[in-house]
Scaffold this motif. Structure first.
Motif, PDB file in Angstrom:
ATOM      1  N   UNK A 152     -58.216  51.864  -3.420  1.00  0.00           N
ATOM      2  CA  UNK A 152     -56.823  51.864  -2.970  1.00  0.00           C
ATOM      3  C   UNK A 152     -56.186  50.481  -3.128  1.00  0.00           C
ATOM      4  N   UNK A 153     -54.883  50.483  -3.339  1.00  0.00           N
ATOM      5  CA  UNK A 153     -54.066  49.262  -3.351  1.00  0.00           C
ATOM      6  C   UNK A 153     -54.503  48.245  -4.401  1.00  0.00           C
ATOM      7  N   UNK A 154     -54.984  48.757  -5.533  1.00  0.00           N
ATOM      8  CA  UNK A 154     -55.381  47.879  -6.641  1.00  0.00           C
ATOM      9  C   UNK A 154     -54.187  47.682  -7.573  1.00  0.00           C
ATOM     10  N   UNK A 155     -54.078  46.483  -8.111  1.00  0.00           N
ATOM     11  CA  UNK A 155     -53.038  46.185  -9.099  1.00  0.00           C
ATOM     12  C   UNK A 155     -53.731  45.765 -10.397  1.00  0.00           C
ATOM     13  N   UNK A 156     -53.475  46.513 -11.456  1.00  0.00           N
ATOM     14  CA  UNK A 156     -54.015  46.201 -12.773  1.00  0.00           C
ATOM     15  C   UNK A 156     -52.855  45.834 -13.682  1.00  0.00           C
ATOM     16  N   UNK A 157     -52.820  44.601 -14.128  1.00  0.00           N
ATOM     17  CA  UNK A 157     -51.704  44.112 -14.941  1.00  0.00           C
ATOM     18  C   UNK A 157     -51.786  44.656 -16.377  1.00  0.00           C
ATOM     19  N   UNK A 158     -50.866  44.227 -17.209  1.00  0.00           N
ATOM     20  CA  UNK A 158     -50.760  44.795 -18.558  1.00  0.00           C
ATOM     21  C   UNK A 158     -51.888  44.328 -19.482  1.00  0.00           C
ATOM     22  N   UNK A 159     -52.157  45.178 -20.496  1.00  0.00           N
ATOM     23  CA  UNK A 159     -53.133  44.909 -21.566  1.00  0.00           C
ATOM     24  C   UNK A 159     -54.556  44.675 -21.063  1.00  0.00           C
ATOM     25  N   UNK A 160     -54.926  45.375 -20.000  1.00  0.00           N
ATOM     26  CA  UNK A 160     -56.306  45.297 -19.510  1.00  0.00           C
ATOM     27  C   UNK A 160     -57.135  46.427 -20.102  1.00  0.00           C
ATOM     28  N   UNK A 161     -58.451  46.245 -20.062  1.00  0.00           N
ATOM     29  CA  UNK A 161     -59.383  47.304 -20.444  1.00  0.00           C
ATOM     30  C   UNK A 161     -60.387  47.486 -19.318  1.00  0.00           C
ATOM     31  N   UNK A 162     -60.480  48.709 -18.818  1.00  0.00           N
ATOM     32  CA  UNK A 162     -61.432  49.035 -17.766  1.00  0.00           C
ATOM     33  C   UNK A 162     -62.517  49.900 -18.394  1.00  0.00           C
ATOM     34  N   UNK A 163     -63.736  49.368 -18.457  1.00  0.00           N
ATOM     35  CA  UNK A 163     -64.807  50.012 -19.196  1.00  0.00           C
ATOM     36  C   UNK A 163     -65.629  50.947 -18.306  1.00  0.00           C
ATOM     37  N   UNK A 164     -66.485  51.729 -18.921  1.00  0.00           N
ATOM     38  CA  UNK A 164     -67.286  52.743 -18.232  1.00  0.00           C
ATOM     39  C   UNK A 164     -68.157  52.135 -17.127  1.00  0.00           C
ATOM     40  N   UNK A 165     -68.400  52.929 -16.094  1.00  0.00           N
ATOM     41  CA  UNK A 165     -69.322  52.536 -15.037  1.00  0.00           C
ATOM     42  C   UNK A 165     -68.804  51.500 -14.059  1.00  0.00           C
ATOM     43  N   UNK A 166     -67.525  51.169 -14.148  1.00  0.00           N
ATOM     44  CA  UNK A 166     -66.961  50.099 -13.322  1.00  0.00           C
ATOM     45  C   UNK A 166     -66.379  50.664 -12.024  1.00  0.00           C
ATOM     46  N   UNK A 167     -66.584  49.925 -10.931  1.00  0.00           N
ATOM     47  CA  UNK A 167     -65.901  50.185  -9.670  1.00  0.00           C
ATOM     48  C   UNK A 167     -65.036  48.978  -9.335  1.00  0.00           C
TER      49      UNK A 167
END
Length: 205
Positions: A152-167
């Motif tokens: 909850x309440x996470x901010x992900x800015x532009x041009x990011x990559x979130x890869x497999x298996x990540x919390x």
């Protein structure tokens, strides 16, 4: 539903006032009319979803392919202002997006499971994928698919990559251009390639 409409109009009026723009009756009426079209567009775009909450809006049409379970909470916004939102849910996969999220020009591909918590904001050109689609070695037995959890309440800015298996923990911030390959602790700011902790954030309750 009427409470959600009132809240959206009230928030929009406040935002217009903060930006020094007109917030009279006709300006707000225009907001309501635009909102109706955005609601209808979202209803059509996500018609194959397993469930869609109230007041889900779509500004411009997203690209959608649903073969698994797509679950969307209340008041989720899908914007395609800079880049078209692309949502892919593969066979037997689950994509769950909780209430009050704002997703703008994001590519999300779920092959196993992706769970996005409440009040998560994700900037344009970001890619979230739980599948590498191939291993790094012909003889490797490493997993190519692992679920992603965004708190909850996470901010992900532009041009990011979130890869497999990540919390990504509650209240975390992912700086622009970061590639997240490992878990992100709650209430931290991460950035870089690969993403590392830049600082800790004071918890606010």
């Amino acid at each position: 539903m009427s409470k959600d409409v009132f809240k959206i109009v009230s928030d929009k009026k406040k935002k217009l006032q903060e930006e020094g723009l007109k917030s009279d009756f006709f300006s707000l009426l225009q907001v309501i009319i635009v909102g109706i079209f955005e609601k209808l567009r979202a209803s059509w775009s996500f018609r194959k979803a397993k469930s869609v909450g109230s007041m889900v809006l779509a500004k411009k049409s997203p690209l959608i392919e649903i073969h698994g379970d797509l679950i969307i909470g209340d008041r989720v916004k899908f914007w395609s202002k800079f880049e078209k939102c692309k949502i892919f849910v593969k066979h037997n996969a689950v994509l769950k997006i909780d209430d009050d999220c704002f997703i703008n020009g994001v590519h999300i591909s779920a092959s196993v499971k992706i769970h996005i918590g409440k009040n998560v904001h994700i900037g344009p050109y970001t890619i979230i994928m739980d599948n590498d689609f191939h291993s790094t070695s012909v003889n490797s037995r490493e997993k190519t698919k692992e679920e992603i959890i965004i708190g909850d309440n996470v901010w992900i800015a532009m041009r990011c990559m979130i890869m497999k298996g990540v919390t990504i923990g509650q209240g975390a911030v992912v700086a622009a251009g970061a590639i997240v390959t490992k878990d992100v602790p709650p209430f931290t700011v991460v950035g870089g390639i690969p993403a590392k902790i830049l600082k800790h954030i004071e918890k606010q309750y």
